[in-house]
Design an enzyme around this catalytic site. Structure first.
Site, PDB file in Angstrom:
ATOM      1  N   LYS A 199       0.721  -1.193  -0.118  1.00 26.73           N
ATOM      2  CA  LYS A 199       0.127   0.034  -0.279  1.00 26.73           C
ATOM      3  C   LYS A 199       0.704   1.216   0.101  1.00 26.73           C
ATOM      4  O   LYS A 199       0.616   2.420  -0.679  1.00 26.73           O
ATOM      5  CB  LYS A 199      -0.956   0.071   1.246  1.00 26.73           C
ATOM      6  CG  LYS A 199      -2.107  -1.096   1.310  1.00 26.73           C
ATOM      7  CD  LYS A 199      -2.977  -0.952   2.115  1.00 26.73           C
ATOM      8  CE  LYS A 199      -4.269  -1.988   2.180  1.00 26.73           C
ATOM      9  NZ  LYS A 199      -3.771  -3.429   2.181  1.00 26.73           N
ATOM     10  N   ASP A 236      10.276  -3.767  -7.946  1.00 28.92           N
ATOM     11  CA  ASP A 236      11.126  -4.299  -6.993  1.00 28.92           C
ATOM     12  C   ASP A 236      12.093  -3.711  -6.270  1.00 28.92           C
ATOM     13  O   ASP A 236      12.867  -2.852  -7.099  1.00 28.92           O
ATOM     14  CB  ASP A 236      11.697  -5.824  -7.355  1.00 28.92           C
ATOM     15  CG  ASP A 236      11.865  -6.674  -6.403  1.00 28.92           C
ATOM     16  OD1 ASP A 236      10.875  -7.228  -5.752  1.00 28.92           O
ATOM     17  OD2 ASP A 236      13.035  -7.156  -5.944  1.00 28.92           O
TER      18      ASP A 236
END
Ligand code: ITT
Length: 197
Positions: free
Chosen positions: A10, A69
C-alpha cells in the site's frame, strides 16, 4: 492512460499514484485489478523480480502493467537485506520486525551506517518491456524516527538531510526517492518510445 501496478504494498501504491498523477496516468493496485494474488519472488535481482511481477499480472489481465522491486542495501552488512528486504526478519514479518533486526545487527558496527535504497521499475504491455533504476543514498540510525512512509523509512536519513524519510511529508519523499527517480525515468522512456497514450 490506465496502468495496473503489480503490487500488494500500500505504501508503494500511494507513492506511485502520486508520482504519476501529474503525468496523466491512473494507477490501479493489484487487489483492485485482480483481487488477492501473491506472486512468488524467485529472482536473485531486483530486475528479475520486477519482471516476474509485471509478466505474471500481464498474463492474467492482458492490460499494460507497471511493477517495482525495491530494497535497502547496507554497506556494513555486505549489501543485505537487498532483494530480501521485505522478508528480512522472516516470512510474514512486520516492518517493525525488520527494523529491529537491522538495529540489532548494526549495533556491533561503527557509525556511519552507509546505505542505499534501490528501485527497479518496469513497464510491460505484452509487446514492449521498459526498465529503469532509481537510487537514494543515505545513512541509517539505530532508533526509529517518524510515522510517515513505510518499511525502513524510520531508520533512513538521505544524504544532505537531517530528517528520516518517515519524518518527511509524502511530497518531500517523492521529490528525492529511489522510487520517484525510477518511475520518472521509466516514464521519460515510455514517452520517447511512444507507449504513453
Ligand atoms: P510487492 O512485491 O507486492 O510490490 P513488497 O513489499 O513485497 O511488495 P518488494 O519485494 O519490492 O515489495 O520489497 C520491498 C521492501 O523493501 C519493502 O517491503 C520495504 O521493506 C523495503 N523498501 C522498499 N522501498 C522502500 C521505501 O521507499 N521505504 C522504505 N522501505 C522500502
Amino acid at each position: 492512460m490506465k496502468l495496473i501496478f503489480a503490487t500488494n504494498n500500500k505504501g508503494k501504491l500511494r507513492e506511485v499514484t502520486q508520482i504519476l498523477k501529474p503525468l496523466g496516468c491512473e494507477v490501479i493496485g493489484l487487489s483492485e485489478a485482480v483481487g488477492e494474488l501473491e506472486i512468488p519472488e524467485t529472482g536473485n535481482t531486483l530486475e528479475a523480480n520486477a519482471s516476474i511481477k509485471a509478466s505474471t499480472v500481464y498474463n492474467i489481465t492482458g492490460l499494460p502493467v507497471i511493477a517495482d522491486d525495491s530494497g535497502l542495501e547496507v554497506e556494513a552488512l555486505s549489501g543485505a537485506p537487498g532483494v530480501f528486504s521485505a522478508r528480512y526478519a522472516g516470512e510474514n514479518c512486520s516492518y517493525d520486525d525488520n527494523n529491529r533486526k537491522i538495529i540489532s545487527e548494526l549495533s556491533d558496527f561503527p557509525i556511519p551506517y552507509k546505505s542505499q535504497f534501490k528501485c527497479c521499475a518496469i513497464f510491460f504491455d505484452g509487446a514492449k518491456i521498459i526498465q529503469a533504476l532509481g537510487t537514494l543514498k543515505g545513512e541509517l540510525i539505530l532508533e526509529q524516527r517518524g510515522k510517515n512512509g513505510f518499511g525502513y523509512d524510520p531508520l533512513f536519513i538521505p544524504d544532505g538531510y537531517e530528517k528520516t524519510l518517515a519524518e518527511m511529508s509524502a511530497e518531500q519523499k517523492n521529490s528525492i526517492s529511489h522510487r520517484a527517480r525510477a518511475f520518472n525515468s521509466l516514464f521519460e522512456q515510455m514517452k520517447s518510445e511512444g507507449v504513453l497514450k
